[in-house]
Design a protein around this motif. Structure first.
Motif, PDB file in Angstrom:
ATOM      1  N   TYR A 389       0.799  -1.221   0.000  1.00  0.00           N
ATOM      2  CA  TYR A 389       0.000   0.000   0.000  1.00  0.00           C
ATOM      3  C   TYR A 389       0.838   1.281   0.000  1.00  0.00           C
ATOM      4  O   TYR A 389       0.611   2.180  -0.813  1.00  0.00           O
ATOM      5  N   ASP A 390       1.798   1.375   0.918  1.00  0.00           N
ATOM      6  CA  ASP A 390       2.582   2.614   1.026  1.00  0.00           C
ATOM      7  C   ASP A 390       3.355   2.903  -0.255  1.00  0.00           C
ATOM      8  O   ASP A 390       3.407   4.050  -0.728  1.00  0.00           O
ATOM      9  N   ALA A 391       3.982   1.852  -0.804  1.00  0.00           N
ATOM     10  CA  ALA A 391       4.768   2.035  -2.035  1.00  0.00           C
ATOM     11  C   ALA A 391       3.866   2.406  -3.207  1.00  0.00           C
ATOM     12  O   ALA A 391       4.220   3.249  -4.039  1.00  0.00           O
ATOM     13  N   LEU A 392       2.678   1.789  -3.265  1.00  0.00           N
ATOM     14  CA  LEU A 392       1.718   2.104  -4.327  1.00  0.00           C
ATOM     15  C   LEU A 392       1.300   3.567  -4.257  1.00  0.00           C
ATOM     16  O   LEU A 392       1.310   4.284  -5.267  1.00  0.00           O
ATOM     17  N   CYS A 393       0.933   4.028  -3.054  1.00  0.00           N
ATOM     18  CA  CYS A 393       0.492   5.420  -2.887  1.00  0.00           C
ATOM     19  C   CYS A 393       1.607   6.404  -3.199  1.00  0.00           C
ATOM     20  O   CYS A 393       1.373   7.464  -3.801  1.00  0.00           O
ATOM     21  N   LYS A 394       2.826   6.058  -2.804  1.00  0.00           N
ATOM     22  CA  LYS A 394       3.959   6.941  -3.058  1.00  0.00           C
ATOM     23  C   LYS A 394       4.242   7.054  -4.552  1.00  0.00           C
ATOM     24  O   LYS A 394       4.502   8.147  -5.074  1.00  0.00           O
ATOM     25  N   THR A 395       4.180   5.938  -5.253  1.00  0.00           N
ATOM     26  CA  THR A 395       4.474   5.920  -6.688  1.00  0.00           C
ATOM     27  C   THR A 395       3.461   6.730  -7.483  1.00  0.00           C
ATOM     28  O   THR A 395       3.823   7.477  -8.403  1.00  0.00           O
ATOM     29  N   GLN A 413     -17.208  -9.257  -2.502  1.00  0.00           N
ATOM     30  CA  GLN A 413     -18.495  -8.961  -1.877  1.00  0.00           C
ATOM     31  C   GLN A 413     -18.533  -7.504  -1.413  1.00  0.00           C
ATOM     32  O   GLN A 413     -19.541  -6.823  -1.570  1.00  0.00           O
ATOM     33  N   ALA A 414     -17.418  -7.046  -0.831  1.00  0.00           N
ATOM     34  CA  ALA A 414     -17.363  -5.678  -0.312  1.00  0.00           C
ATOM     35  C   ALA A 414     -17.528  -4.641  -1.418  1.00  0.00           C
ATOM     36  O   ALA A 414     -18.251  -3.659  -1.261  1.00  0.00           O
ATOM     37  N   ILE A 415     -16.865  -4.862  -2.565  1.00  0.00           N
ATOM     38  CA  ILE A 415     -16.953  -3.862  -3.633  1.00  0.00           C
ATOM     39  C   ILE A 415     -18.300  -3.942  -4.342  1.00  0.00           C
ATOM     40  O   ILE A 415     -18.853  -2.917  -4.766  1.00  0.00           O
ATOM     41  N   ASP A 416     -18.872  -5.144  -4.460  1.00  0.00           N
ATOM     42  CA  ASP A 416     -20.195  -5.275  -5.067  1.00  0.00           C
ATOM     43  C   ASP A 416     -21.274  -4.621  -4.205  1.00  0.00           C
ATOM     44  O   ASP A 416     -22.287  -4.134  -4.712  1.00  0.00           O
ATOM     45  N   GLN A 417     -21.053  -4.607  -2.869  1.00  0.00           N
ATOM     46  CA  GLN A 417     -22.020  -4.005  -1.947  1.00  0.00           C
ATOM     47  C   GLN A 417     -21.753  -2.520  -1.711  1.00  0.00           C
ATOM     48  O   GLN A 417     -22.465  -1.873  -0.947  1.00  0.00           O
ATOM     49  N   GLY A 418     -20.699  -1.983  -2.353  1.00  0.00           N
ATOM     50  CA  GLY A 418     -20.389  -0.574  -2.202  1.00  0.00           C
ATOM     51  C   GLY A 418     -19.690  -0.219  -0.908  1.00  0.00           C
ATOM     52  O   GLY A 418     -19.591   0.960  -0.546  1.00  0.00           O
ATOM     53  N   LYS A 419     -19.171  -1.208  -0.189  1.00  0.00           N
ATOM     54  CA  LYS A 419     -18.451  -0.947   1.058  1.00  0.00           C
ATOM     55  C   LYS A 419     -17.077  -0.345   0.785  1.00  0.00           C
ATOM     56  O   LYS A 419     -16.540   0.393   1.608  1.00  0.00           O
ATOM     57  N   ILE A 420     -16.481  -0.715  -0.349  1.00  0.00           N
ATOM     58  CA  ILE A 420     -15.207  -0.141  -0.770  1.00  0.00           C
ATOM     59  C   ILE A 420     -15.343   0.303  -2.219  1.00  0.00           C
ATOM     60  O   ILE A 420     -16.250  -0.134  -2.936  1.00  0.00           O
ATOM     61  N   ASP A 421     -14.442   1.175  -2.635  1.00  0.00           N
ATOM     62  CA  ASP A 421     -14.504   1.714  -3.994  1.00  0.00           C
ATOM     63  C   ASP A 421     -13.372   1.200  -4.879  1.00  0.00           C
ATOM     64  O   ASP A 421     -13.541   1.050  -6.088  1.00  0.00           O
ATOM     65  N   VAL A 422     -12.219   0.975  -4.275  1.00  0.00           N
ATOM     66  CA  VAL A 422     -11.035   0.501  -4.989  1.00  0.00           C
ATOM     67  C   VAL A 422     -10.485  -0.686  -4.219  1.00  0.00           C
ATOM     68  O   VAL A 422     -10.511  -0.709  -2.988  1.00  0.00           O
ATOM     69  N   MET A 423      -9.969  -1.688  -4.941  1.00  0.00           N
ATOM     70  CA  MET A 423      -9.393  -2.842  -4.248  1.00  0.00           C
ATOM     71  C   MET A 423      -8.264  -3.442  -5.069  1.00  0.00           C
ATOM     72  O   MET A 423      -8.172  -3.256  -6.279  1.00  0.00           O
ATOM     73  N   THR A 424      -7.401  -4.148  -4.364  1.00  0.00           N
ATOM     74  CA  THR A 424      -6.386  -4.933  -5.059  1.00  0.00           C
ATOM     75  C   THR A 424      -7.040  -6.188  -5.618  1.00  0.00           C
ATOM     76  O   THR A 424      -7.988  -6.725  -5.031  1.00  0.00           O
ATOM     77  N   ILE A 425      -6.539  -6.618  -6.742  1.00  0.00           N
ATOM     78  CA  ILE A 425      -7.002  -7.874  -7.338  1.00  0.00           C
ATOM     79  C   ILE A 425      -5.786  -8.703  -7.716  1.00  0.00           C
ATOM     80  O   ILE A 425      -4.651  -8.212  -7.710  1.00  0.00           O
ATOM     81  N   PHE A 426      -6.030  -9.953  -8.009  1.00  0.00           N
ATOM     82  CA  PHE A 426      -5.028 -10.799  -8.630  1.00  0.00           C
ATOM     83  C   PHE A 426      -5.498 -11.094 -10.046  1.00  0.00           C
ATOM     84  O   PHE A 426      -6.699 -11.278 -10.288  1.00  0.00           O
ATOM     85  N   THR A 427      -4.561 -11.151 -10.967  1.00  0.00           N
ATOM     86  CA  THR A 427      -4.941 -11.290 -12.376  1.00  0.00           C
ATOM     87  C   THR A 427      -5.585 -12.637 -12.680  1.00  0.00           C
ATOM     88  O   THR A 427      -6.170 -12.798 -13.748  1.00  0.00           O
ATOM     89  N   THR A 428      -5.479 -13.595 -11.759  1.00  0.00           N
ATOM     90  CA  THR A 428      -6.116 -14.900 -11.986  1.00  0.00           C
ATOM     91  C   THR A 428      -7.370 -15.074 -11.134  1.00  0.00           C
ATOM     92  O   THR A 428      -7.877 -16.188 -11.008  1.00  0.00           O
ATOM     93  N   ASP A 429      -7.879 -13.999 -10.540  1.00  0.00           N
ATOM     94  CA  ASP A 429      -9.089 -14.091  -9.709  1.00  0.00           C
ATOM     95  C   ASP A 429     -10.254 -14.665 -10.509  1.00  0.00           C
ATOM     96  O   ASP A 429     -10.589 -14.164 -11.597  1.00  0.00           O
ATOM     97  N   GLY A 430     -10.901 -15.679  -9.943  1.00  0.00           N
ATOM     98  CA  GLY A 430     -12.038 -16.285 -10.622  1.00  0.00           C
ATOM     99  C   GLY A 430     -13.252 -15.391 -10.673  1.00  0.00           C
ATOM    100  O   GLY A 430     -14.052 -15.468 -11.604  1.00  0.00           O
TER     101      GLY A 430
END
Length: 512
Positions: A389-395, A413-430
């Motif tokens: 997180y820190d390195a991402l925000c700094k960059t 579930q959190a992003i579909d319910q609007g609890k969060i707006d941005v999230m990390t993903i993995f490129t192989t997420d099902g």
């Protein structure tokens, strides 16, 4: 939901019954130690009142420590698995046991004690013939509370690779299987209530004082004690299997699948047996120390994670650094990277689609101007990683309104319910293809490569060179799309990780 829970339980009854037995073994061992040790401490501080306040103060302090923190503190000393879970549960069980014993012993009518002294009773006789019997109802009340609490709390043991019904709960969360999570939770509740009923029955029996009742109570007590000791002793006996390979996986769907692949192929192609510990909480941060101590032999890992989290290297990892990665693992940890599967599960960022469309967001850099209005969600270890997180925000010059730590299985579930707006993903997420999100472009090339392979202790590879053939078979056979499809099959179609693993190996012609 009830019908789904029942269906899951019937389909996986062997799994649930095995986990139920493990849960009972872990809980009973902690309860037995707490009753024995806590009872002795409670008696001592009731006899020597000056020691009561500091002793209860220390136990109260330990009781306030969050369970996850306690487990994390104990791991460097007692390692991953049941031993650490039992120690932590015992610590939490001590307070109600010590307090109820002390309260029961110190609230006896002084007139009764004076009468016992006047009749010539010794201090020991007063303790065992007067105080203990009179204090027993209060002590048993504390035991009942402690037992219920311990059985419920034992669910967290799965976080550190211990057994029990928490495994079903955690696996259900990770693989998006709500029925499995609820079934595991319900079984814990039923077990706690059943134990409370049994203790209530014992409490009623102890109020009967006829000769016949006392004889029956002694027989039942001895029988129950022997059963508990047999169950606890059986769980502590060393395994009779020789040459068992200990495999660990992180709490991710694809890791469950990869662990099952290794299990299937090793037991098919060699004379070795496998003990597979799935979903170790904390991932690399807990598995790597256990590898170093010899508790585990193999686990699937990602090159970028090994470079940043294990070797503590700064800067971007690229695959032309693999030889350096391999060399430093050998020199520093006596471990090898082997069986590189072929897929690259790198990090990415996803934004709720409505936000991406409203603000015309396509790249990480596009987030800069509106990040202060957004909530960022990620799994726990992302906020502590060198490349997190820190390195991402700094960059990218990001500053989010709020961050939210959560289990990897809950992000979608959190992003579909609007609890969060941005999230990390993995490129192989099902779940990526079926969620209402927009994947952003890493326009500054922040994330390193995360090719997946296996880390194995060199000692194990030298002792069992036949494992090399298995890892050769697995090298380069899984593409990013293959892994995403297997993750989707588990998380969305409801397949078991072992079922998905077996289907892939069969299609690849690796099953006999």
């Amino acid at each position: 939901m009830l019908q789904n829970m029942w269906s899951v339980f019937i389909e996986k009854k062997d799994l649930f019954l095995g986990l139920l037995l493990e849960h009972l073994e872990i809980s009973l061992l902690a309860i037995f130690i707490a009753i024995l040790f806590g009872g002795i401490v409670g008696i001592i501080i009731s006899e020597f009142q000056k020691s009561a306040k500091p002793t209860l103060g220390i136990i109260n302090f330990l009781y306030t420590i969050p369970s996850i923190s306690m487990l994390g503190f104990l791991i460097p000393f007692s390692g991953i698995g049941n031993a650490t879970a039992v120690i932590a549960l015992t610590v939490y069980a001590l307070l109600p046991m010590v307090r109820s014993t002390h309260t029961g012993m110190t609230n006896i009518d002084p007139v009764i004690l004076e009468a016992a002294k006047g009749m010539g009773s010794t201090r020991t006789q007063i303790l065992f013939k007067v105080k203990m019997p009179l204090a027993m109802p209060v002590i048993l009340s504390g035991v009942r509370n402690m037992v219920t609490m311990t059985i419920a709390l034992a669910g967290v043991a799965s976080f550190i690779g211990a057994g029990g019904l928490g495994v079903a709960i955690y696996r259900g969360i990770t693989t998006n299987n709500a029925a499995m999570t609820m079934a595991g939770s319900l079984l814990i509740a039923i077990l706690a209530l059943l134990m409370d009923l049994i203790l209530g029955f014992i409490e009623k029996r102890m109020k009967k004082h006829s000769v016949k009742a006392k004889k029956a109570n002694r027989i039942m007590s001895i029988t129950a004690l022997l059963l508990c000791l047999a169950m606890i002793g059986g769980s502590m006996l060393p395994s009779s299997k020789q040459d068992t390979i200990q495999i660990a996986t992180k709490p991710m769907t694809e890791q469950y699948v990869l662990g099952e692949m290794l299990d299937i192929l090793i037991e098919q192609d060699t004379d070795l047996s496998v003990n597979l510990t799935q979903g170790i909480g904390g991932g690399t941060s807990n598995i790597q120390p256990a590898m170093e101590s010899g508790e585990f032999d193999i686990y699937p890992e990602y090159t970028g994670t090994g470079w940043n989290m294990v070797l503590k290297k700064e800067g971007l990892y690229t695959e032309d650094l693999f030889d350096t990665l391999q060399s430093e693992y050998r020199n520093s940890y006596d471990m090898e990277w082997i069986g590189m599967y072929g897929f690259n599960n790198t990090y990415g960022l996803a934004v709720r689609r409505e936000i991406a469309e409203k603000y015309d967001i396509h790249t990480y850099s596009d987030l800069k101007n509106i990040s202060k209005q957004l909530i960022f969600g990620a799994e726990y270890d992302f906020f502590e990683r060198e490349d997190g997180y820190d390195a991402l925000c700094k960059t990218y010059g990001l500053e989010f309104e709020k961050t939210m730590d959560m289990d990897i299985g809950l992000k979608y579930q959190a992003i579909d319910q609007g609890k969060i707006d941005v999230m990390t993903i993995f490129t192989t997420d099902g779940q990526l293809s079926v969620s209402d999100v927009t994947t952003l472009e890493d326009d500054k090339g922040f994330y390193p490569s995360y090719l997946c392979g296996n880390v194995i202790r060199s000692e194990v590879l030298d002792k069992h060179p036949e494992l090399k053939d298995i890892f050769n078979k697995l090298t380069g056979i899984i593409s990013d799309d293959d892994m995403a499809r297997m993750n989707y099959a588990v998380e969305t179609e409801g397949k078991e990780p072992r079922e998905a693993a077996r289907a892939f190996l069969e299609n690849a012609g690796l099953l006999k």
